[in-house]
Scaffold this motif. Structure first.
Motif, PDB file in Angstrom:
ATOM      1  N   LEU A 270      77.811   9.825 -23.275  1.00 25.13           N
ATOM      2  CA  LEU A 270      78.759   9.096 -24.115  1.00 25.13           C
ATOM      3  C   LEU A 270      78.445   9.204 -25.603  1.00 25.13           C
ATOM      4  O   LEU A 270      79.293   8.891 -26.431  1.00 25.13           O
ATOM      5  N   SER A 271      77.248   9.651 -25.951  1.00 24.20           N
ATOM      6  CA  SER A 271      76.931   9.819 -27.369  1.00 24.20           C
ATOM      7  C   SER A 271      77.799  10.920 -27.992  1.00 24.20           C
ATOM      8  O   SER A 271      78.050  10.911 -29.185  1.00 24.20           O
ATOM      9  N   GLU A 272      78.254  11.858 -27.182  1.00 22.13           N
ATOM     10  CA  GLU A 272      79.199  12.901 -27.593  1.00 22.13           C
ATOM     11  C   GLU A 272      80.123  13.159 -26.407  1.00 22.13           C
ATOM     12  O   GLU A 272      79.961  14.145 -25.686  1.00 22.13           O
ATOM     13  N   PRO A 273      81.085  12.268 -26.171  1.00 19.69           N
ATOM     14  CA  PRO A 273      81.861  12.302 -24.931  1.00 19.69           C
ATOM     15  C   PRO A 273      82.709  13.540 -24.691  1.00 19.69           C
ATOM     16  O   PRO A 273      83.087  13.802 -23.551  1.00 19.69           O
ATOM     17  N   THR A 274      82.996  14.333 -25.704  1.00 14.57           N
ATOM     18  CA  THR A 274      83.822  15.528 -25.475  1.00 14.57           C
ATOM     19  C   THR A 274      82.980  16.796 -25.387  1.00 14.57           C
ATOM     20  O   THR A 274      83.514  17.876 -25.151  1.00 14.57           O
ATOM     21  N   ARG A 275      81.686  16.665 -25.555  1.00 13.48           N
ATOM     22  CA  ARG A 275      80.786  17.816 -25.532  1.00 13.48           C
ATOM     23  C   ARG A 275      80.566  18.330 -24.109  1.00 13.48           C
ATOM     24  O   ARG A 275      80.517  17.554 -23.162  1.00 13.48           O
ATOM     25  N   GLU A 276      80.415  19.632 -23.976  1.00  9.53           N
ATOM     26  CA  GLU A 276      80.007  20.229 -22.709  1.00  9.53           C
ATOM     27  C   GLU A 276      78.493  20.403 -22.728  1.00  9.53           C
ATOM     28  O   GLU A 276      77.917  20.680 -23.776  1.00  9.53           O
TER      29      GLU A 276
END
Length: 114
Positions: A18-24
């Motif tokens: 969730l710290s970078e929710p769109t990251r793969e």
């Protein structure tokens, strides 16, 4: 659909995601970032994917062949999964806070006079 069990490792993994929710990210990155063993991380990833909180894709040969490494499977939170993860973590946090109250006391009502 019910979500996965909110074990401490699951919570750690979700907080990081969730710290970078769109990251793969791929599994080994998650292991390194959370400090959890692969034998812990990969079953959590499988449960989150089964619950629809994560989606995955295999990288294309052009992405890994030139580096001479095995093919990676990338994971990402789904939009719904990110929202469910936020809610689940908030509920766990609230449950923990309530559990710490001394017996016989109640939490003050927000905005209340007391």
């Amino acid at each position: 659909m019910s979500g996965p069990r909110m074990t401490m490792p699951t919570q750690a993994l979700l907080r990081w995601a969730l710290s970078e929710p769109t990251r793969e990210w791929y599994g080994l990155q998650m292991c390194e970032a959370t400090g959890l063993a692969s034998g812990t991380v990969y079953p959590i990833i499988a449960r989150l994917e089964q619950a629809g909180w994560l989606e995955s894709r295999w990288e294309e040969p052009e992405e890994y062949a030139s580096e001479g490494r095995p093919r990676r499977r990338y994971y990402r939170l789904t939009t719904d999964g990110a929202e469910r993860a936020r809610i689940a973590l908030a509920q766990v946090s609230q449950s923990r806070a309530t559990a710490r109250l001394p017996f016989g006391t109640s939490r003050p009502v927000p905005g209340g006079s007391g």
